[in-house]
Design a protein around this motif. Sequence first.
Motif, short mmCIF file in Angstrom:
data_model
loop_
_atom_site.label_atom_id
_atom_site.label_comp_id
_atom_site.label_asym_id
_atom_site.label_seq_id
_atom_site.Cartn_x
_atom_site.Cartn_y
_atom_site.Cartn_z
N SER A 98 0.82 -1.34 0.15
CA SER A 98 -0.13 -0.20 -0.06
C SER A 98 0.74 1.32 -0.13
O SER A 98 0.51 2.44 -0.65
CB SER A 98 -1.09 0.04 1.20
N SER A 99 1.83 1.25 0.89
CA SER A 99 2.78 2.30 0.98
C SER A 99 3.37 2.56 -0.57
O SER A 99 3.90 3.83 -1.10
CB SER A 99 3.87 2.20 1.87
N GLY A 100 3.76 1.48 -1.37
CA GLY A 100 4.45 1.66 -2.68
C GLY A 100 3.47 2.18 -3.63
O GLY A 100 3.71 2.81 -4.46
N ALA A 101 2.10 1.62 -3.50
CA ALA A 101 1.05 2.03 -4.41
C ALA A 101 0.87 3.75 -4.15
O ALA A 101 0.92 4.36 -5.03
CB ALA A 101 -0.42 1.37 -4.19
N LEU A 102 1.00 4.18 -2.80
CA LEU A 102 0.75 5.54 -2.67
C LEU A 102 1.85 6.42 -3.13
O LEU A 102 1.75 7.50 -3.72
CB LEU A 102 0.43 5.83 -1.26
N ALA A 103 3.17 5.90 -2.99
CA ALA A 103 4.34 6.45 -3.45
C ALA A 103 4.19 6.78 -5.00
O ALA A 103 4.61 7.73 -5.45
CB ALA A 103 5.57 5.78 -2.88
N LEU A 104 4.14 5.59 -5.65
CA LEU A 104 3.83 5.60 -6.97
C LEU A 104 2.81 6.61 -7.57
O LEU A 104 3.26 7.36 -8.37
CB LEU A 104 3.61 4.24 -7.56
N LEU A 105 1.71 6.61 -6.95
CA LEU A 105 0.43 7.52 -7.29
C LEU A 105 1.02 8.92 -7.19
O LEU A 105 0.90 9.80 -7.96
CB LEU A 105 -0.60 7.40 -6.38
N HIS A 106 1.71 9.38 -6.11
CA HIS A 106 2.06 10.41 -5.84
C HIS A 106 3.21 11.12 -6.71
O HIS A 106 3.45 12.30 -6.82
CB HIS A 106 2.26 10.76 -4.02
N ARG A 107 3.93 10.07 -7.15
CA ARG A 107 5.08 10.51 -8.01
C ARG A 107 4.56 10.97 -9.34
O ARG A 107 4.95 11.57 -10.04
CB ARG A 107 5.88 9.39 -8.13
N CYS A 108 3.46 10.22 -9.74
CA CYS A 108 2.54 10.50 -11.04
C CYS A 108 1.83 11.63 -10.97
O CYS A 108 1.44 12.39 -11.77
CB CYS A 108 1.93 9.25 -11.29
N ASP A 109 1.22 11.91 -9.76
CA ASP A 109 0.19 13.09 -9.65
C ASP A 109 0.26 13.59 -8.13
O ASP A 109 0.26 12.86 -7.25
CB ASP A 109 -1.30 12.58 -9.62
N ALA A 110 1.17 14.71 -7.97
CA ALA A 110 1.34 15.23 -6.54
C ALA A 110 0.14 15.61 -5.49
O ALA A 110 0.37 15.44 -4.75
CB ALA A 110 2.04 16.80 -7.00
N HIS A 111 -1.05 15.86 -6.38
CA HIS A 111 -2.07 15.93 -5.52
C HIS A 111 -3.25 15.06 -5.98
O HIS A 111 -4.39 15.70 -6.56
CB HIS A 111 -2.41 17.65 -5.47
N PRO A 112 -3.28 13.67 -5.77
CA PRO A 112 -4.40 12.89 -6.46
C PRO A 112 -5.60 13.20 -5.66
O PRO A 112 -5.54 13.33 -4.51
CB PRO A 112 -3.90 11.46 -6.17
N SER A 113 -6.73 12.85 -6.32
CA SER A 113 -7.92 13.34 -5.44
C SER A 113 -7.98 12.08 -4.40
O SER A 113 -7.55 10.72 -4.58
CB SER A 113 -9.47 12.88 -6.34
N HIS A 114 -9.07 12.00 -3.46
CA HIS A 114 -9.28 10.93 -2.42
C HIS A 114 -9.89 9.88 -3.20
O HIS A 114 -9.38 8.72 -2.91
CB HIS A 114 -10.44 11.51 -1.48
N LEU A 115 -10.74 9.98 -4.26
CA LEU A 115 -11.11 8.64 -4.90
C LEU A 115 -9.88 7.83 -5.55
O LEU A 115 -9.75 6.90 -5.72
CB LEU A 115 -12.02 9.19 -6.11
N VAL A 116 -8.96 8.68 -6.31
CA VAL A 116 -7.95 8.13 -6.97
C VAL A 116 -7.03 7.31 -5.90
O VAL A 116 -6.50 6.15 -6.08
CB VAL A 116 -7.15 9.19 -7.80
N GLN A 117 -6.84 7.95 -4.73
CA GLN A 117 -5.97 7.56 -3.72
C GLN A 117 -6.68 6.00 -3.11
O GLN A 117 -6.04 5.13 -2.93
CB GLN A 117 -5.94 8.32 -2.56
N LEU A 118 -8.02 6.16 -2.85
CA LEU A 118 -8.74 5.08 -2.31
C LEU A 118 -8.63 3.86 -3.35
O LEU A 118 -8.59 2.78 -2.90
CB LEU A 118 -10.16 5.35 -2.05
N THR A 119 -8.73 4.10 -4.66
CA THR A 119 -8.79 3.25 -5.99
C THR A 119 -7.26 2.52 -5.67
O THR A 119 -7.33 1.41 -5.91
CB THR A 119 -9.01 3.77 -7.16
#
Length: 148
Positions: A98-119
């Motif tokens: 889960s930490s890896g998924a969040l890190a990758l997500l934040h690397r691609c988008d500095a401010h992802p929506s809550h929905l994208v984070q939850l997905t």
Amino acid sequence: MPQDTAAPDRTTAQRRVTRQAPVFAVVGAVSTVAYLGLYLLLQPPLGAQWANFTALAVTAVGNTAANRRFTFGVTGARGAARHQLQGAVAFLAGLALSSGALALLHRCDAHPSHLVQLTALIAANAAATLLRFVLLRLWVFRPPRESP
């Protein structure tokens, strides 16, 4: 002609999995809802990674206790601390995913929506759940081997 003694063991193991998997899924669904709720509550003050860690840590303890009792039928205090420590290994694997998924997500988008984070977290937790079931079933709550 020698008898195949592995067939009854395989059948018993298949029956156990058939009984355990749906119970594990219910415990996992309840744990996931609690985890996501805690994450959403904690994310604004703590940030994504700390909220993930805290929510996962809190729900992992309850998840291990519930799976111990309901999925694997282990009751009483004997072995509970050991089971929680072994469950912590499964927690660390889930935390890494889960930490890896969040890190990758934040690397691609500095401010992802809550929905994208939850997905992203739901996808990571789905993989962690499969790993958790295997670890709990084959290591933490492994049934005793029958002697020949």
